[in-house]
Scaffold this motif. Structure first.
Motif, short mmCIF file in Angstrom:
data_model
loop_
_atom_site.label_atom_id
_atom_site.label_comp_id
_atom_site.label_asym_id
_atom_site.label_seq_id
_atom_site.Cartn_x
_atom_site.Cartn_y
_atom_site.Cartn_z
N ARG A 287 74.55 15.19 29.74
CA ARG A 287 73.38 15.67 29.11
C ARG A 287 72.19 15.36 29.80
N LEU A 288 71.15 16.17 30.00
CA LEU A 288 69.97 16.11 30.78
C LEU A 288 69.10 15.44 30.05
N LYS A 289 68.15 14.53 30.92
CA LYS A 289 67.00 13.98 30.30
C LYS A 289 65.92 14.24 30.88
N GLY A 290 64.37 13.66 30.13
CA GLY A 290 63.12 14.24 30.62
C GLY A 290 63.12 14.02 32.09
N ASP A 291 63.62 12.94 32.72
CA ASP A 291 63.34 12.84 34.17
C ASP A 291 64.13 13.92 35.06
N ASP A 292 64.92 14.70 34.39
CA ASP A 292 65.61 15.75 35.17
C ASP A 292 64.64 16.99 35.26
N LEU A 293 63.67 17.12 34.41
CA LEU A 293 62.87 18.37 34.52
C LEU A 293 62.21 18.44 35.84
N GLY A 294 62.48 19.90 36.21
CA GLY A 294 61.83 20.27 37.60
C GLY A 294 62.91 20.06 38.79
N GLN A 295 63.97 19.26 38.33
CA GLN A 295 65.16 19.14 39.34
C GLN A 295 66.00 19.97 39.49
N LYS A 296 66.61 20.23 40.77
CA LYS A 296 67.85 21.20 40.84
C LYS A 296 69.00 20.51 40.65
N VAL A 297 69.84 20.95 39.42
CA VAL A 297 70.91 20.26 38.98
C VAL A 297 72.07 21.38 38.72
N LEU A 298 73.50 20.73 38.88
CA LEU A 298 74.62 21.37 38.63
C LEU A 298 74.67 22.14 37.21
N PHE A 299 75.24 23.30 37.20
CA PHE A 299 75.38 23.85 35.88
C PHE A 299 76.24 25.06 36.10
N ARG A 300 76.84 25.68 34.90
CA ARG A 300 77.57 26.71 34.67
C ARG A 300 77.49 27.36 33.37
N ASP A 301 77.47 28.78 33.56
CA ASP A 301 77.15 29.47 32.50
C ASP A 301 78.31 30.42 31.94
N HIS A 302 78.37 31.24 31.03
CA HIS A 302 79.51 31.81 30.59
C HIS A 302 80.23 32.73 31.73
N HIS A 303 79.58 33.17 32.69
CA HIS A 303 80.25 34.20 33.69
C HIS A 303 80.60 33.36 34.63
N MET A 304 80.72 32.01 34.63
CA MET A 304 81.04 31.35 35.88
C MET A 304 82.45 30.47 35.60
N SER A 305 83.26 30.49 36.36
CA SER A 305 84.34 29.47 36.44
C SER A 305 83.90 28.29 37.44
N TYR A 309 73.52 25.45 41.08
CA TYR A 309 72.47 24.94 40.68
C TYR A 309 71.28 25.50 40.19
N LYS A 310 70.51 24.88 39.20
CA LYS A 310 69.12 25.42 38.68
C LYS A 310 68.28 24.50 38.31
N CYS A 311 67.03 25.02 38.30
CA CYS A 311 65.76 24.09 38.15
C CYS A 311 65.78 23.87 36.57
N VAL A 312 65.68 22.59 36.37
CA VAL A 312 65.81 22.37 34.89
C VAL A 312 64.42 22.50 34.34
N GLU A 313 64.59 23.31 33.08
CA GLU A 313 63.53 23.83 32.36
C GLU A 313 63.57 22.93 30.89
N LYS A 314 62.47 22.81 30.10
CA LYS A 314 62.55 22.18 28.94
C LYS A 314 63.70 22.59 27.72
N SER A 315 64.14 24.01 27.80
CA SER A 315 65.01 24.40 27.01
C SER A 315 66.58 23.72 27.56
N ASP A 316 66.49 23.30 28.47
CA ASP A 316 67.97 22.93 29.12
C ASP A 316 68.26 21.43 28.35
N LEU A 317 67.11 20.82 27.92
CA LEU A 317 67.20 19.42 27.50
C LEU A 317 67.72 19.39 25.87
N LYS A 318 67.87 20.55 25.50
CA LYS A 318 68.35 20.55 23.96
C LYS A 318 69.85 20.18 24.23
#
Length: 461
Positions: A287-305, A309-318
């Motif tokens: 789970r992402l924290k406030g300190d991760d904002l603006g950082q490029k972190v590992l992620f995956r979405d529905h189309h990805m097995s 990497y993506k740049c962390v936005e505020k909505s990603d902290l939910k």
């Protein structure tokens, strides 16, 4: 599943519906244990109230009560995890009749029907959560739903090839060719009947629990023998395996938020309003924290097995739609399974956010052609709720089966004794057959179904 149907069923064309005030419980589902346990010698108190973990009683059918195919069964209640044993079980003979216009209502399913056309057998396990009500309803009714579905298509089942028109009327001379090109076989009709029966049962449970003001759900694992084949239908995290002398074959797959991540994320992508602006559908290693904002972190979405990497936005902290790993993974921080029956009233804690739109009642069905197996006396199918598999692997269960059955061939109760031994192996005894002292604090229910001789084409029509 069309978008229109989905919106009518869950979204009503607009925002999520407001939570209804609870209704008084008009007809609560009475608690009970499986009928075939009546008269069993190791009955705990009438309410099945849990005892100390070291004193949890194992129950099995009374010595004089035979289950279909001489199958074995045993169960144990949880170690004070909940007040009741939330597992339920059912088994019996399926009597399938020709459907004729004007025929009277079918007899009770366990009764030998005098006009039976096709017969089979049925074993089922239901692992409840949020209370035992859904599991009890499923144990009481799923077999009836299945019988009705099979009777609707029984004429097609006994045909050499399933006809295009069940009435026998041929609109197009090429109909048999079209059916053959689609590769439609008799077993496909049974698979369809199982899928429809699960759906019908789920809708019935929703109506009953809403009427009584109760809310709960359950997983469902069903085995049906019919026309020389064994059909294993699973919705949830229970498991069935085939154990033979030199083989261990999984007959089901578990359905959890992790195993169905992409399906669940895809649903949230198509219908973002289901997240109610409280969750993010994206998966991150933690789970992402406030300190991760603006950082490029590992992620995956529905189309990805794979991962990116993506740049962390505020909505990603939910809060993540799926959070946790392995057995700790939860859907919306609430539920550990992604398929099952019930849960129509289930919401995220202290919110009006529904989980039911993300849950499927449709089972995965595996077909085992028993008549094509060169069966040995020790060949069995082991069905169990997740309390067993939390601490024993497929290979460990197979080891226990192979160590027990050869030396007990003359014991008519050996399959129930084997089921008991499997449960005892989850109770933390270092001197047990696995020697690892593993403990399951969950409810555990086990069927052991022997295939030898009983599986050699005893169905009739």
């Amino acid at each position: 599943m069309s978008a229109g149907w989905f919106r009518r069923r869950f979204l009503q064309g607009g925002p999520l519906p407001a939570l209804r005030p609870p209704r008084p419980r008009a007809s609560p589902v009475p608690y009970r244990r499986p009928r075939f346990l009546r008269g069993s010698g190791s009955c705990p108190s009438t309410t099945d109230a849990p005892r100390r973990p070291e004193a949890r009683p194992v129950r099995c059918p009374a010595r004089g009560r035979a289950l279909p195919w001489n199958a074995g069964y045993a169960e144990i209640i949880n170690a004070e995890k909940s007040e009741f044993n939330e597992d339920q079980a059912a088994c019996g003979k399926l009597c399938i009749r020709r459907c004729e216009f004007g025929a009277e209502e079918d007899q009770e399913w366990l009764t030998l029907c005098p006009e039976e056309f096709l017969t089979g057998h049925y074993w089922a396990l239901f692992d409840g959560h949020g209370g035992p009500a859904a599991a009890i309803l499923a144990a009481n009714t799923l077999h009836s739903c299945l019988r009705r579905q099979l009777e609707d298509i029984v004429e097609g089942m006994v045909a050499t090839q399933p006809p295009m028109h069940l009435s026998g009327h041929c609109v197009c001379p090429s109909d048999p060719q079209f059916v053959e090109e689609k590769g439609i076989k008799t077993e496909d009709l049974v698979v369809g009947a199982l899928e429809s029966a699960f759906q019908e049962c789920d809708e019935m449970i929703g109506r009953e629990l809403e009427a009584s003001g109760q809310g709960s759900g359950c997983t469902a694992l069903v085995a049906v023998s019919l026309q020389g084949k064994l059909y294993v239908a699973n919705a949830g995290d229970s498991r069935a395996i085939l154990v033979r002398r030199g083989e261990v074959r999984p007959l089901s797959s578990e359905f959890t938020p992790e195993t169905e991540r992409q399906r669940i994320q895809q649903l949230a992508f198509v219908y973002p309003e289901l997240l109610a602006s409280e969750f993010t559908r994206l998966e991150f290693p933690r789970r992402l924290k406030g300190d991760d904002l603006g950082q490029k972190v590992l992620f995956r979405d529905h189309h990805m097995s794979g991962w990116s990497y993506k740049c962390v936005e505020k909505s990603d902290l939910k809060y993540p739609l799926i959070h946790g790993q392995g057995r700790q993974a939860r859907l919306m921080g609430t539920l550990a399974v992604s398929r099952g029956l019930g849960d129509h009233q289930l919401r995220v804690l202290d919110t009006d956010i529904q989980l039911k739109p993300f849950l499927l009642s449709v089972p995965q069905v595996t077909v085992l052609d028993v008549n094509q197996l060169e069966l040995q006396e020790e060949d069995v199918v082991v069905m169990a709720t997740d309390g067993l598999w939390d601490v024993l692997s497929n290979e460990q269960v197979a080891q226990l089966v192979r160590s027990f059955l050869p030396g007990n061939r003359e014991d008519p109760h050996r399959f129930s004794e084997l089921a008991q031994m499997l449960i005892h192996s989850t109770q933390g005894k270092d001197d047990g057959p696995t020697g690892e002292g593993q403990v399951s604090y969950d409810d555990v229910s086990v069927f052991v179904i022997p295939l030898y001789s009983q599986g050699q084409g005893h169905n009739s029509h």
